[in-house]
Design an enzyme around this catalytic site. Structure first.
Site, PDB file in Angstrom:
ATOM      1  N   ARG A   1       0.828  -1.194   0.000  1.00 16.36           N
ATOM      2  CA  ARG A   1       0.000   0.000   0.000  1.00 16.36           C
ATOM      3  C   ARG A   1       0.868   1.252   0.000  1.00 16.36           C
ATOM      4  NH1 ARG A   1      -4.840   1.960  -1.534  1.00 16.36           N
ATOM      5  NH2 ARG A   1      -6.122   2.869   0.126  1.00 16.36           N
TER       6      ARG A   1
ATOM      7  N   THR B   1      -9.484  -0.162 -10.395  1.00 13.09           N
ATOM      8  CA  THR B   1      -8.397  -0.957  -9.836  1.00 13.09           C
ATOM      9  C   THR B   1      -8.266  -2.124 -10.794  1.00 13.09           C
ATOM     10  OG1 THR B   1      -9.031  -0.277  -7.589  1.00 13.09           O
ATOM     11  CG2 THR B   1      -7.699  -2.237  -7.737  1.00 13.09           C
TER      12      THR B   1
ATOM     13  N   THR C   1      -3.521  -1.061  -7.823  1.00 20.82           N
ATOM     14  CA  THR C   1      -4.330   0.096  -8.192  1.00 20.82           C
ATOM     15  C   THR C   1      -3.513   1.370  -8.237  1.00 20.82           C
ATOM     16  OG1 THR C   1      -6.344   1.322  -7.582  1.00 20.82           O
ATOM     17  CG2 THR C   1      -4.935   0.577  -5.787  1.00 20.82           C
TER      18      THR C   1
ATOM     19  N   GLU D   1      -3.978   7.902  -4.296  1.00 21.90           N
ATOM     20  CA  GLU D   1      -4.393   6.982  -3.233  1.00 21.90           C
ATOM     21  C   GLU D   1      -4.679   7.657  -1.904  1.00 21.90           C
ATOM     22  OE1 GLU D   1      -5.855   3.719  -3.513  1.00 21.90           O
ATOM     23  OE2 GLU D   1      -4.149   3.708  -4.859  1.00 21.90           O
TER      24      GLU D   1
ATOM     25  N   SER E   1     -10.097  -1.056   0.304  1.00 21.37           N
ATOM     26  CA  SER E   1     -11.157  -2.068   0.200  1.00 21.37           C
ATOM     27  C   SER E   1     -10.714  -3.287  -0.605  1.00 21.37           C
ATOM     28  CB  SER E   1     -12.393  -1.459  -0.471  1.00 21.37           C
ATOM     29  OG  SER E   1     -12.908  -0.398   0.283  1.00 21.37           O
TER      30      SER E   1
END
Length: 589
Positions: free
Chosen positions: A103, A401, A419, A440, A468
């Site tokens: 992430r 995504t 994504t 993001e 998510s």
């Protein structure tokens, strides 16, 4: 020596015609069954590159990275090296599921006021198309770490097919054209984005060949330097410059705010290896991604809520009613409790406990609809049929995504969702580097939903926004049964839950479960649903007990693989959503 042989072999694959067994006549195939491994993605070129890696002896991780790199070429408005994602891996030898958290992170300078000006939150559209929204990318390091931990190829070998694809080009389809057209106004406001995606002021025509030599050069440089050029070198400096001084076209009236990323933010970035989420459902083990993703806990909680009902024996109306209500409740808890675990204590064990799920399930009535938004409950102290943690309303987010799934002949499996957030991310292409930057950081709450009450998903220095994404792997007695995931923002969670229940409870074939019309209840008074869902015969029964639906053109775009038996794999992709996906196996049969 083995790596050299593999690299030479891959270079041959790039110029050779598709081998026997490939689906040359129908590149977008929703289902294939066969031997030697499987790959499923949204794009035929990317899936074929993954299959070529498997065919030449690579494993599921090698194929996943090669496919992901190719998607950065052919699906650049959904994912790429300017973004991040979550990688879930099943090791057939150890029967263990592991995950990598790639992430994006906020710059170290970020505060909880990142998207607040003059005491008010920025409009989403202005926050999205700005340097402020760009998080430190994690996708390239995810590829590197996955290959080092579980792969057989190095980064140069795994990225080589995608580099060649970017250089020689691919045929533009309607989806690629439409994604540029949808974003033409903001793409035209950045010199680098305009020059790459709007040559002559127009999106590349359907049927034309699109080439991205700048991206090919960037891939080559990243692979040659083992990512040092990005995480502290020349590519990183260009990225930081684009964030701090976005390349806005002179005379543009768009208010594009600058970000405050430093090169040191890139050098500090680390992929985190996290324990997967785990829940038991119908005697199977369901593994997913833990916080900062909410996918694993929210899918898991919804399944646990449904565990108390035998969905295989009820009517379509009751099945769909319980599915919708289960996600309504799990989304209430998601918003209240899930954030970056480095900044707040996420009660993962409580959210996934059957005791907590049962305390939520008893709220569901067979002949009535729960009002929404539902308040969250406290998983640390479950109280039957009682919610005590305050109101929890869902904020809408972007739905672009991409997801890919792979499996190999040894039984290893990967579910990987990646994504750049919104379609086209921030809209900013790094000049001379050929890739879009993410937006993001708009996944953070701009302000606390309840004024004065601390919230787990406010911006912060080095913090990862809640996601998510829900890459999911299901095991049966320790062996991989299926893997699934989807794009779609917060609709990812409902898409994965619906596919799992359709396959495991309603005994649909996997391809039918993926193709089935979708609804996505996320703790709102109205449930968005596709037109085919609204037109289905069961929907009248749902409306009769109080469900309200709004039409959504398309929800998700799933890919999946499933163990078909006798050593074969079944690869499944969307038949029509996003123009249809591309399911492939090494050898059909």
């Amino acid at each position: 020596m083995l790596r050299t042989v593999a690299a030479l072999t891959l270079s041959v694959v790039l110029v050779a015609p598709a081998p026997a067994g490939a689906a040359e006549s129908s590149p977008r195939v929703p289902e294939q069954v066969g031997w030697g491994g499987a790959v499923s993605s949204v794009d035929p070129d990317a899936s074929q590159i993954g299959i070529d890696v498997l065919r030449r002896g690579g494993n599921a991780v090698d194929a996943a990275v090669a496919t992901a790199a190719a998607l950065g070429v052919t699906d650049p408005f959904s994912a790429g090296i300017g973004g991040g994602g979550f990688f879930v891996h099943y090791d057939a030898r150890t029967r263990r599921v592991s995950t990598l958290d790639g992430r994006e992170t906020a710059p170290r300078s970020a505060t909880d006021q990142l998207f607040v000006e003059d005491g008010k939150p920025l409009p989403f559209a202005e926050a999205m198309t700005s340097g402020k929204s760009v998080g430190v990318p994690g996708t390239p390091k995810t590829w590197q770490q996955a290959l080092r931990k579980w792969g057989t190829l190095d980064l140069r070998e795994a990225m080589a097919p995608a580099e060649a694809l970017a250089r020689r080009g691919f045929v533009v389809d309607q989806t690629f054209n439409s994604q540029i057209t949808n974003n033409a106004a903001r793409f035209a406001d950045f010199t680098s984005t305009r020059d790459l995606y709007l040559p002559g002021g127009q999106a590349p025509a359907v049927g034309s060949t699109f080439r991205n030599p700048q991206l090919a050069d960037t891939y080559r440089e990243l692979a040659r330097t083992e990512l040092a050029s990005l995480y502290g070198g020349a590519v990183g400096r260009d990225l930081v410059q684009a964030v701090r001084k976005p390349p806005v076209v002179p005379g543009s009236t768009r208010n594009v705010r600058a970000g405050d990323m430093q090169l040191s933010d890139l050098t500090r970035y680390q992929v985190e290896r996290r324990d997967p989420t785990h829940t038991r459902y119908r005697g199977l083990d369901v593994y997913g991604m833990a916080a900062p993703s909410s996918g694993g806990t929210t899918v898991g909680e919804a399944l646990n809520i449904l565990e108390s009902a035998d969905l295989s024996k009820v009517s379509d109306v009751e099945y769909l009613h319980r599915f919708i209500e289960s996600t309504k409740l799990s989304f209430a808890d998601r918003l209240r409790w899930v954030g970056d675990p480095a900044f707040s204590r996420v009660p993962t064990e409580g959210l996934l406990s059957q005791k907590f799920a049962d305390s939520r399930a008893c709220l569901i009535k067979p002949d009535a609809v729960l009002p929404a938004p539902q308040p969250a409950a406290d998983p640390r102290n479950p109280q039957a049929c009682e919610a005590t943690a305050g109101i929890s309303a869902q904020r809408e987010d972007a739905e672009r995504t991409t997801h890919l799934t792979t499996a190999d002949r040894w039984g290893n499996v990967v579910a990987y969702t990646l994504t750049i957030e919104a379609e086209g991310g921030s809209g900013i292409v790094v000049p001379n580097r050929g890739f879009l930057l993410n937006n993001e950081l708009t996944d953070f709450e701009f302000v606390a939903p309840t004024p004065g009450v601390p919230h787990p998903n406010l911006p912060g220095p080095g913090k990862r926004p809640r996601s998510s994404m829900a890459p999911t792997i299901v095991l049966d007695h320790g062996k991989a049964l299926l893997a699934v995931g989807s794009p779609g923002g917060s609709t990812i969670i409902t898409t994965v839950t619906q596919i799992l229940t359709a396959r495991l409870d309603r005994k649909m074939s996997l391809v039918d479960a993926v193709a089935a019309p979708r609804a996505s209840q996320r703790n709102a008074a109205t449930t968005p649903a596709e037109a085919a869902f609204i037109a289905a015969s069961a929907t009248a029964g749902l409306q009769a007990i109080g469900h309200r639906f709004s039409q959504n053109a398309e929800i998700g775009a799933a890919t999946a693989v499933e163990r078909a038996g006798d050593g074969r794999w079944r690869a499944v992709a969307e038949p029509t959503r996003r123009g249809g996906g591309a399911a492939r196996v090494v050898k059909v049969g």
